[in-house]
Structures are given as structure tokens and as C-alpha cells.
Design a protein around this motif. Structure first.
Motif, PDB file in Angstrom:
ATOM      1  N   SER A  60       0.826  -1.205   0.000  1.00 10.49           N
ATOM      2  CA  SER A  60       0.000   0.000   0.000  1.00 10.49           C
ATOM      3  C   SER A  60       0.863   1.259   0.000  1.00 10.49           C
ATOM      4  O   SER A  60       0.648   2.187  -0.790  1.00 10.49           O
ATOM      5  N   ARG A  61       1.849   1.293   0.878  1.00 14.95           N
ATOM      6  CA  ARG A  61       2.740   2.456   0.948  1.00 14.95           C
ATOM      7  C   ARG A  61       3.519   2.629  -0.361  1.00 14.95           C
ATOM      8  O   ARG A  61       3.673   3.742  -0.865  1.00 14.95           O
ATOM      9  N   ALA A  62       4.004   1.525  -0.923  1.00 14.51           N
ATOM     10  CA  ALA A  62       4.766   1.592  -2.171  1.00 14.51           C
ATOM     11  C   ALA A  62       3.904   2.090  -3.322  1.00 14.51           C
ATOM     12  O   ALA A  62       4.347   2.901  -4.142  1.00 14.51           O
ATOM     13  N   ALA A  63       2.653   1.639  -3.403  1.00 13.35           N
ATOM     14  CA  ALA A  63       1.759   2.068  -4.482  1.00 13.35           C
ATOM     15  C   ALA A  63       1.449   3.553  -4.376  1.00 13.35           C
ATOM     16  O   ALA A  63       1.401   4.263  -5.380  1.00 13.35           O
ATOM     17  N   PHE A 105      -4.636   0.368  -5.158  1.00 15.39           N
ATOM     18  CA  PHE A 105      -4.390   1.270  -6.273  1.00 15.39           C
ATOM     19  C   PHE A 105      -3.290   2.252  -5.907  1.00 15.39           C
ATOM     20  O   PHE A 105      -2.913   2.352  -4.745  1.00 15.39           O
ATOM     21  N   GLY A 106      -2.805   3.009  -6.870  1.00 18.14           N
ATOM     22  CA  GLY A 106      -1.748   3.973  -6.646  1.00 18.14           C
ATOM     23  C   GLY A 106      -2.257   5.332  -6.201  1.00 18.14           C
ATOM     24  O   GLY A 106      -1.543   6.308  -6.308  1.00 18.14           O
ATOM     25  N   PHE A 107      -3.487   5.383  -5.732  1.00 15.91           N
ATOM     26  CA  PHE A 107      -4.082   6.634  -5.268  1.00 15.91           C
ATOM     27  C   PHE A 107      -5.096   6.309  -4.171  1.00 15.91           C
ATOM     28  O   PHE A 107      -5.546   5.179  -4.029  1.00 15.91           O
ATOM     29  N   ILE A 108      -5.455   7.304  -3.391  1.00 15.78           N
ATOM     30  CA  ILE A 108      -6.384   7.121  -2.273  1.00 15.78           C
ATOM     31  C   ILE A 108      -7.800   6.960  -2.806  1.00 15.78           C
ATOM     32  O   ILE A 108      -8.245   7.737  -3.653  1.00 15.78           O
ATOM     33  N   VAL A 109      -8.519   5.947  -2.303  1.00 18.21           N
ATOM     34  CA  VAL A 109      -9.869   5.642  -2.792  1.00 18.21           C
ATOM     35  C   VAL A 109     -10.934   5.711  -1.696  1.00 18.21           C
ATOM     36  O   VAL A 109     -12.078   5.337  -1.928  1.00 18.21           O
ATOM     37  N   THR A 110     -10.581   6.207  -0.509  1.00 17.97           N
ATOM     38  CA  THR A 110     -11.534   6.175   0.603  1.00 17.97           C
ATOM     39  C   THR A 110     -12.786   6.990   0.345  1.00 17.97           C
ATOM     40  O   THR A 110     -13.846   6.671   0.871  1.00 17.97           O
ATOM     41  N   SER A 111     -12.720   8.034  -0.461  1.00 22.43           N
ATOM     42  CA  SER A 111     -13.918   8.829  -0.734  1.00 22.43           C
ATOM     43  C   SER A 111     -14.547   8.453  -2.070  1.00 22.43           C
ATOM     44  O   SER A 111     -15.371   9.185  -2.595  1.00 22.43           O
ATOM     45  N   GLY A 112     -14.180   7.307  -2.603  1.00 22.89           N
ATOM     46  CA  GLY A 112     -14.665   6.887  -3.912  1.00 22.89           C
ATOM     47  C   GLY A 112     -15.933   6.055  -3.842  1.00 22.89           C
ATOM     48  O   GLY A 112     -16.501   5.809  -2.778  1.00 22.89           O
ATOM     49  N   VAL A 113     -16.374   5.652  -5.012  1.00 23.72           N
ATOM     50  CA  VAL A 113     -17.512   4.760  -5.158  1.00 23.72           C
ATOM     51  C   VAL A 113     -16.976   3.474  -5.768  1.00 23.72           C
ATOM     52  O   VAL A 113     -16.202   3.505  -6.725  1.00 23.72           O
ATOM     53  N   TYR A 114     -17.387   2.329  -5.230  1.00 27.64           N
ATOM     54  CA  TYR A 114     -16.903   1.034  -5.685  1.00 27.64           C
ATOM     55  C   TYR A 114     -18.075   0.254  -6.267  1.00 27.64           C
ATOM     56  O   TYR A 114     -19.114   0.126  -5.625  1.00 27.64           O
ATOM     57  N   VAL A 115     -17.885  -0.299  -7.470  1.00 28.09           N
ATOM     58  CA  VAL A 115     -18.919  -1.096  -8.115  1.00 28.09           C
ATOM     59  C   VAL A 115     -18.259  -2.405  -8.547  1.00 28.09           C
ATOM     60  O   VAL A 115     -17.242  -2.393  -9.233  1.00 28.09           O
ATOM     61  N   ALA A 116     -18.847  -3.530  -8.145  1.00 34.91           N
ATOM     62  CA  ALA A 116     -18.288  -4.833  -8.509  1.00 34.91           C
ATOM     63  C   ALA A 116     -19.381  -5.733  -9.058  1.00 34.91           C
ATOM     64  O   ALA A 116     -20.550  -5.585  -8.706  1.00 34.91           O
ATOM     65  N   THR A 117     -18.978  -6.648  -9.903  1.00 37.44           N
ATOM     66  CA  THR A 117     -19.897  -7.634 -10.460  1.00 37.44           C
ATOM     67  C   THR A 117     -19.130  -8.939 -10.677  1.00 37.44           C
ATOM     68  O   THR A 117     -17.921  -8.913 -10.942  1.00 37.44           O
ATOM     69  N   ILE A 118     -19.817 -10.051 -10.539  1.00 34.69           N
ATOM     70  CA  ILE A 118     -19.202 -11.338 -10.848  1.00 34.69           C
ATOM     71  C   ILE A 118     -18.982 -11.367 -12.354  1.00 34.69           C
ATOM     72  O   ILE A 118     -19.887 -11.056 -13.119  1.00 34.69           O
ATOM     73  N   GLY A 119     -17.782 -11.697 -12.779  1.00 42.36           N
ATOM     74  CA  GLY A 119     -17.482 -11.734 -14.211  1.00 42.36           C
ATOM     75  C   GLY A 119     -16.158 -12.406 -14.472  1.00 42.36           C
ATOM     76  O   GLY A 119     -15.224 -12.287 -13.691  1.00 42.36           O
ATOM     77  N   ARG A 120     -16.085 -13.097 -15.573  1.00 40.63           N
ATOM     78  CA  ARG A 120     -14.877 -13.828 -15.940  1.00 40.63           C
ATOM     79  C   ARG A 120     -13.808 -12.891 -16.480  1.00 40.63           C
ATOM     80  O   ARG A 120     -14.102 -11.812 -16.963  1.00 40.63           O
ATOM     81  N   PRO A 136     -14.556  -0.220   1.622  1.00 39.30           N
ATOM     82  CA  PRO A 136     -13.208   0.328   1.768  1.00 39.30           C
ATOM     83  C   PRO A 136     -12.379  -0.621   2.623  1.00 39.30           C
ATOM     84  O   PRO A 136     -12.897  -1.225   3.560  1.00 39.30           O
ATOM     85  N   ARG A 137     -11.115  -0.778   2.294  1.00 38.68           N
ATOM     86  CA  ARG A 137     -10.239  -1.659   3.077  1.00 38.68           C
ATOM     87  C   ARG A 137      -9.842  -0.930   4.347  1.00 38.68           C
ATOM     88  O   ARG A 137      -9.318   0.184   4.303  1.00 38.68           O
ATOM     89  N   LEU A 138     -10.101  -1.547   5.477  1.00 34.84           N
ATOM     90  CA  LEU A 138      -9.767  -0.952   6.765  1.00 34.84           C
ATOM     91  C   LEU A 138      -8.266  -0.707   6.862  1.00 34.84           C
ATOM     92  O   LEU A 138      -7.466  -1.563   6.480  1.00 34.84           O
ATOM     93  N   SER A 139      -7.873   0.445   7.344  1.00 37.43           N
ATOM     94  CA  SER A 139      -6.482   0.835   7.570  1.00 37.43           C
ATOM     95  C   SER A 139      -5.640   0.897   6.305  1.00 37.43           C
ATOM     96  O   SER A 139      -4.420   0.891   6.373  1.00 37.43           O
ATOM     97  N   THR A 140      -6.268   0.913   5.129  1.00 38.19           N
ATOM     98  CA  THR A 140      -5.540   0.994   3.868  1.00 38.19           C
ATOM     99  C   THR A 140      -6.256   2.004   2.977  1.00 38.19           C
ATOM    100  O   THR A 140      -7.236   1.667   2.322  1.00 38.19           O
ATOM    101  N   PRO A 141      -5.789   3.260   2.931  1.00 37.14           N
ATOM    102  CA  PRO A 141      -6.528   4.300   2.211  1.00 37.14           C
ATOM    103  C   PRO A 141      -6.587   4.112   0.697  1.00 37.14           C
ATOM    104  O   PRO A 141      -7.434   4.694   0.042  1.00 37.14           O
ATOM    105  N   ASN A 142      -5.717   3.289   0.141  1.00 40.51           N
ATOM    106  CA  ASN A 142      -5.739   3.056  -1.301  1.00 40.51           C
ATOM    107  C   ASN A 142      -6.236   1.652  -1.644  1.00 40.51           C
ATOM    108  O   ASN A 142      -6.011   1.158  -2.737  1.00 40.51           O
TER     109      ASN A 142
END
Length: 167
Positions: A60-63, A105-120, A136-142
Motif C-alpha cells: 500500500s505504501r509503495a503504491a 491502487f496507486g491513489f487514495i480511494v476512501t472517498s470513492g464509489v466502488y462497483v463490482a460484479t461477478i465476471g470472468r 473500503p479496506r480498513l487501515s488501507t486508504p488506497n
């Protein structure tokens, strides 16, 4: 004003197109203004996130150091195979256990919107039936935590598509 509206309209249209093309189950999560400090409550008994590993924290820190984004809005897509390998897209995937994935990711996503779907991850066939949840991943802002289950609600390794939009 109109530039901001155009960016948001384009991002929404892009997310809808991605979900339409991906098919499968759909889940949307809008994170709270402040991430919870404790483990998330369990609705089915196994909804809590595993602890952040030392390797995950290091990645996370490296990204974050390698990609300082100055864009006003970012839409990122990643496609992940059931075994936790990245099929395509941007981000680093860490598989914790059955149906438990972290995407960084290489940027902070805590204020983002996440959309996921099952897909190959390939161009073949209809994806398996199932459910996907994002948070959001706990304790990992990106990072984004993704959990997949079969249709009976049991944790299962399933492939998924993830769209993250930050503004």
C-alpha cells in the motif's frame, strides 16, 4: 460548473456501460465519511475483513509513493480471476482466503464509489452465479476489500470486475 457536471456524467455512463457489459451480480458501496476503526459487523457471520498483513501495508505504501495522482476524477477498472490473479486492469490484488480479496491502487480511494460484479477474466462463457460485496479496506486508504460468495451465501472463490471512481 459544466465541466464538473460533464465529468460526473461521463463517469456514471462509463460505470453503467461496464456493468452492462460485465453481467452477473451487482453490488455498490458508498463509503462513510470516516472509515470505521473496528472490524465491520457481520451480517452472515463471515463478513468481517481479515487483519491487514505487513505485506499488504508495505504494498500500500509503495503504491501510494509510486503514483501521485493530481486528477480531479479517476475511474479505474480491474478484472480479477477466481484464484486472485489480475486478468487485466490497474491495481495490485491480494487474496486472503476463500472469497476474500484486497485490491490496491496507486491513489487514495476512501472517498470513492466502488462497483463490482461477478465476471470472468476471459472472453468465454457466462460467469458463475454468485454474490459480490465491496467495502473500503480498513487501515488501507488506497485499498478496496472484495468478498465473493456462491448463490447460497457461502464464501466462494469467484472471478469479478471492479470499477472504482474517485473525485
Amino acid at each position: 460548473m459544466t465541466t464538473s457536471f460533464r465529468r460526473k456524467a461521463a463517469a456514471v455512463a462509463f460505470a453503467v456501460l461496464g456493468l452492462t457489459l460485465a453481467g452477473g451480480g451487482i453490488a455498490v458501496a458508498q463509503p462513510a465519511a470516516k472509515a470505521p476503526e473496528a472490524v465491520q459487523p457481520a451480517a452472515r457471520g463471515t463478513n468481517s475483513q481479515p487483519p491487514v498483513s505487513a505485506e499488504s501495508a508495505r504494498l500500500s505504501r509503495a503504491a501510494l509513493k509510486s503514483n501521485v495522482s493530481t486528477l480531479a476524477a479517476t475511474a479505474t477498472i480491474v478484472v480479477v480471476n477466481a484464484n486472485g490473479t489480475k486478468a487485466r486492469g490497474t491495481g495490485t490484488v491480494i487474496k486472503y482466503g476463500t472469497g476474500q480479496y484486497e485490491v490496491q491502487f496507486g491513489f487514495i480511494v476512501t472517498s470513492g464509489v466502488y462497483v463490482a460484479t461477478i465476471g470472468r477474466g476471459d472472453a468465454c462463457c457466462v460467469p458463475p452465479a454468485g454474490e459480490v460485496s465491496v467495502a473500503p479496506r480498513l487501515s488501507t486508504p488506497n485499498g478496496v476489500f472484495v468478498q465473493t460468495r456462491n448463490s447460497a451465501g457461502t464464501p466462494a472463490d469467484l472471478p469479478f470486475h471492479l470499477v472504482v471512481h474517485t473525485s
